[in-house]
Design a protein around this motif. Structure first.
Motif, PDB file in Angstrom:
ATOM      1  N   MET A 158       0.740  -1.800   0.107  1.00 33.88           N
ATOM      2  CA  MET A 158       0.344   0.517   0.008  1.00 33.88           C
ATOM      3  C   MET A 158       0.864   1.098   0.074  1.00 33.88           C
ATOM      4  O   MET A 158       0.192   2.574  -0.148  1.00 33.88           O
ATOM      5  N   ARG A 159       2.264   1.050   0.401  1.00 33.26           N
ATOM      6  CA  ARG A 159       3.086   1.984   1.140  1.00 33.26           C
ATOM      7  C   ARG A 159       3.145   2.847  -0.523  1.00 33.26           C
ATOM      8  O   ARG A 159       3.824   3.601  -1.642  1.00 33.26           O
ATOM      9  N   ALA A 160       3.263   1.325  -1.541  1.00 40.40           N
ATOM     10  CA  ALA A 160       3.968   1.192  -3.251  1.00 40.40           C
ATOM     11  C   ALA A 160       3.548   2.809  -3.798  1.00 40.40           C
ATOM     12  O   ALA A 160       3.357   3.094  -4.914  1.00 40.40           O
ATOM     13  N   VAL A 161       1.595   2.210  -2.967  1.00 40.79           N
ATOM     14  CA  VAL A 161       0.497   2.208  -3.611  1.00 40.79           C
ATOM     15  C   VAL A 161       0.614   4.198  -4.150  1.00 40.79           C
ATOM     16  O   VAL A 161       0.242   4.946  -5.116  1.00 40.79           O
ATOM     17  N   MET A 162       0.711   4.417  -2.643  1.00 41.79           N
ATOM     18  CA  MET A 162       0.602   5.639  -2.425  1.00 41.79           C
ATOM     19  C   MET A 162       1.361   6.551  -3.171  1.00 41.79           C
ATOM     20  O   MET A 162       1.781   7.651  -3.685  1.00 41.79           O
ATOM     21  N   GLU A 163       2.527   6.018  -3.079  1.00 43.72           N
ATOM     22  CA  GLU A 163       3.756   6.860  -3.601  1.00 43.72           C
ATOM     23  C   GLU A 163       3.281   7.058  -4.748  1.00 43.72           C
ATOM     24  O   GLU A 163       3.477   7.804  -5.668  1.00 43.72           O
ATOM     25  N   LEU A 164       2.682   6.039  -6.402  1.00 42.16           N
ATOM     26  CA  LEU A 164       2.391   6.405  -7.390  1.00 42.16           C
ATOM     27  C   LEU A 164       1.838   7.448  -7.254  1.00 42.16           C
ATOM     28  O   LEU A 164       1.304   7.710  -8.159  1.00 42.16           O
ATOM     29  N   VAL A 165       0.271   7.221  -6.522  1.00 44.03           N
ATOM     30  CA  VAL A 165      -0.148   8.203  -6.406  1.00 44.03           C
ATOM     31  C   VAL A 165      -0.281   9.422  -6.104  1.00 44.03           C
ATOM     32  O   VAL A 165      -0.565  10.474  -7.137  1.00 44.03           O
ATOM     33  N   ASP A 166       0.703  10.142  -4.919  1.00 43.00           N
ATOM     34  CA  ASP A 166       1.139  10.892  -5.187  1.00 43.00           C
ATOM     35  C   ASP A 166       2.059  11.475  -7.125  1.00 43.00           C
ATOM     36  O   ASP A 166       2.143  12.874  -7.143  1.00 43.00           O
ATOM     37  N   GLN A 167       2.468  10.784  -7.618  1.00 49.17           N
ATOM     38  CA  GLN A 167       3.087  11.065  -8.525  1.00 49.17           C
ATOM     39  C   GLN A 167       2.316  11.196  -9.835  1.00 49.17           C
ATOM     40  O   GLN A 167       2.773  12.135 -10.557  1.00 49.17           O
ATOM     41  N   VAL A 168       1.888  10.142  -9.676  1.00 52.95           N
ATOM     42  CA  VAL A 168       0.190  10.115 -10.768  1.00 52.95           C
ATOM     43  C   VAL A 168      -0.789  11.991 -10.332  1.00 52.95           C
ATOM     44  O   VAL A 168      -1.020  12.276 -11.299  1.00 52.95           O
ATOM     45  N   ALA A 169      -0.247  11.850  -9.405  1.00 50.54           N
ATOM     46  CA  ALA A 169      -1.415  13.337  -9.536  1.00 50.54           C
ATOM     47  C   ALA A 169      -0.682  14.249  -9.977  1.00 50.54           C
ATOM     48  O   ALA A 169      -1.784  15.236 -10.782  1.00 50.54           O
ATOM     49  N   GLN A 170      -0.084  14.503  -9.984  1.00 48.45           N
ATOM     50  CA  GLN A 170       0.916  16.024 -10.285  1.00 48.45           C
ATOM     51  C   GLN A 170       0.436  15.638 -12.043  1.00 48.45           C
ATOM     52  O   GLN A 170       1.279  16.780 -12.880  1.00 48.45           O
ATOM     53  N   HIS A 171       0.605  14.764 -12.548  1.00 48.74           N
ATOM     54  CA  HIS A 171       0.285  14.853 -14.080  1.00 48.74           C
ATOM     55  C   HIS A 171      -1.288  14.245 -14.543  1.00 48.74           C
ATOM     56  O   HIS A 171      -1.630  13.845 -14.565  1.00 48.74           O
ATOM     57  N   LYS A 172      -1.253  15.301 -15.769  1.00 48.12           N
ATOM     58  CA  LYS A 172      -2.675  14.241 -16.286  1.00 48.12           C
ATOM     59  C   LYS A 172      -3.274  13.812 -17.163  1.00 48.12           C
ATOM     60  O   LYS A 172      -3.282  13.807 -18.605  1.00 48.12           O
ATOM     61  N   VAL A 173      -2.337  12.528 -16.940  1.00 49.24           N
ATOM     62  CA  VAL A 173      -2.364  11.209 -17.232  1.00 49.24           C
ATOM     63  C   VAL A 173      -3.936  10.707 -16.980  1.00 49.24           C
ATOM     64  O   VAL A 173      -4.182  11.051 -15.758  1.00 49.24           O
ATOM     65  N   PRO A 174      -4.382   9.732 -18.075  1.00 47.51           N
ATOM     66  CA  PRO A 174      -5.307   8.429 -17.445  1.00 47.51           C
ATOM     67  C   PRO A 174      -4.340   7.599 -16.715  1.00 47.51           C
ATOM     68  O   PRO A 174      -3.826   7.192 -17.091  1.00 47.51           O
TER      69      PRO A 174
END
Ligand SMILES: Nc1ncnc2c1ncn2[C@@H]1O[C@H](COP(=O)(O)OP(=O)(O)OP(=O)(O)O)[C@@H](O)[C@H]1O
Ligand SMILES: [Mg+2]
Length: 468
Positions: A158-174
């Protein structure tokens, strides 16, 4: 669901305003006028005093004279711009300083007013600026609320998921979020939106499984008056309404292949055509899709369009089942306990604890419904528990971990540990059954099962069972 702003004229009374002028009559006159809107008005006779006050409490608008003894109004403007970027600064100027006031507009002042004052102009400015200020404040509060929704991530997956969430949040990608039912797909989608630069724009969720093609189309693309029976007026579709925000398409796998094609076109062209209309409209949104089925498999079986799959899964987040993140169970249980207690109980009712045996049952249970099932289990326990602790019997978990099944599905423990667990399960079921038959009468129960009263009580204490 959407982030609509609701501000009434009465809300202007929530504005905090500071008037800075070395002339007392000017200060008092402005205070009287502005207070008529209900706003809180503070006064200072120098820029130096104003800076001190600004450091101590928050203001929305500062009215400042340009020419004062000591620090000037334009210097005060500079300082405010550097330190409190949210504050609107209005300059008070006489005829001799209009040129300077105009220059200040270029340096970040919001407005200037000339002496003698036009009261209507000042009130109109406060109203106009006030709506903007209050809308910004609401958006900030909303974002803070959303951020306050804790997401428990107590294990590496889940920590890896949250890191990914942080990264994708900043970019307007699907983003495609995959995970079994109740694993937190919508929660994660909202979190991506809330951590994104457009968090104050709307987040709109739509569940594709709930809508047939035609409704999905009219809901997402909008329609023109007369497009179908019942279309009495034009309606704006969700893709347009989010206006730069996020569209969350839940259960995308349930879309018909015809609709999948239409969605693909929108994602490629970023334009839509409302039902019954002939003009194309440009739309701006970020898409997050979710599915509790494996879309890659569906593509292989020809049940989901490959081109759409690749469009949606530019970034893919896979949520583990609760079984795959057992380490999160204690933290999740504690979180739901606190959250639901504050929701269900009146103020002075203390939040109960989970007994160690109850926690063990939670760790052992086979959570088919994942986090949602755990949340519901805790809620139910909070309603039915008695005393100060939640015991295993309050959890009402169907004993799905039958010995034979658990031997195949759970990691194998030592023989002795397995035997103790099986004995405890048997004891719990047996004692609960016998106590139920005697309506909680321990002496009669002991008699029925051929134990002494003391022996039965010892077993009950060990298993944290109550008569009830
Ligand atoms: N990591 C987490 N921390 C805290 N709460 C969580 C977590 N994951 C899920 N929840 C909570 O569990 C519940 C279910 O989550 P959610 O609705 O996001 O799941 P879902 O995957 O969309 O479910 P479904 O497939 O049934 O639609 C929600 O109340 C959510 O707030
Ligand atoms: Mg969901």
């Amino acid at each position: 669901m959407s982030s609509q702003t609701t501000i009434s004229p009465y809300d202007l009374a929530n504005l905090n305003i500071l008037v800075v002028d070395d002339q007392e009559d000017v200060r008092k006159g402005l205070k009287r006028l502005i207070s008529s809107l209900g706003c809180d008005v503070a006064m200072c006779c120098s820029a130096e005093d104003a800076l001190q006050l600004l450091g101590a409490r928050s203001f929305d608008i500062v009215f400042t004279d340009l020419k004062m003894g000591g620090m000037s109004g334009d210097e005060l403007l500079k300082q405010i711009n550097q330190r409190w970027t949210d504050i609107d600064v209005v300059l008070i100027t006489g005829h001799g300083t209009i040129d300077l006031a105009v220059a200040c507009l270029r340096n970040g002042a919001s407005h200037f007013i000339t002496k003698p004052f036009d009261n209507k102009e000042i009130l109109a400015f406060i109203e106009r600026a006030g709506y903007g200020i209050l809308a910004r404040r609401q958006a900030k509060d909303r974002a803070a609320n959303h951020r306050g929704r804790s997401i428990i991530a107590a294990d590496a997956k889940m920590r890896a998921v949250m890191e990914l969430v942080d990264q994708v949040a900043q970019h307007k990608v699907p983003v495609l979020i995959e995970g079994a039912s109740g694993t937190g797909k919508e929660l994660i989608a909202r979190e991506i939106h809330n951590r994104s630069p457009v968090h104050s724009k709307p987040f709109q969720a739509i569940n594709c499984i709930a809508l047939p093609d035609t409704l999905l189309e009219s809901e997402l693309f909008g329609y023109k008056k007369g497009a179908f029976t019942g279309a009495h007026k034009d309606s704006t579709g969700l893709f347009e309404r989010v206006d730069g925000g996020t569209v969350f398409l839940d259960e995308v796998s349930s879309m018909s292949s015809l609709f999948q094609g239409k969605l693909l076109r929108v994602l490629q062209e970023k334009t839509i055509r409302p039902l019954g209309g002939n003009g194309e409209r440009t739309v701006d949104f970020r898409i997050i899709a979710a599915s509790n089925r494996n879309l890659e498999e569906l593509v292989k079986n020809g049940e989901f369009r490959e081109d759409l799959y690749y469009r949606l899964q530019v970034m893919k987040i896979s949520l583990p089942t609760l079984k795959e993140r057992k380490a999160c169970i204690p933290a999740l249980a504690g979180h739901f306990l606190k959250q639901s207690a504050s929701e269900f109980f009146y103020d002075d009712h203390p939040c109960p604890e989970l007994s160690p045996a109850a926690m063990e049952s939670l760790l052992e249970h086979n959570w088919q419904g994942n986090v949602r099932e755990l949340e519901n289990t805790i809620k139910r326990a909070l309603v039915i528990f008695k005393g100060d602790r939640i015991l295993p019997s309050h959890l009402g978990l169907a004993d799905d971990s039958s010995l034979a099944e658990s031997l195949f599905t759970q990691p194998l423990t030592s023989y002795e540990e397995g035997k103790q667990k099986a004995i405890a399960t048997f004891q719990r079921q047996y004692v609960e059954a016998v106590l139920q038959r005697t309506s909680g009468n321990i002496s009669r129960a002991a008699e029925m099962c051929g134990l002494t009263r003391a022996a039965l009580q010892r077993i009950m204490r060990k298993l944290e069972l109550e008569r009830a």
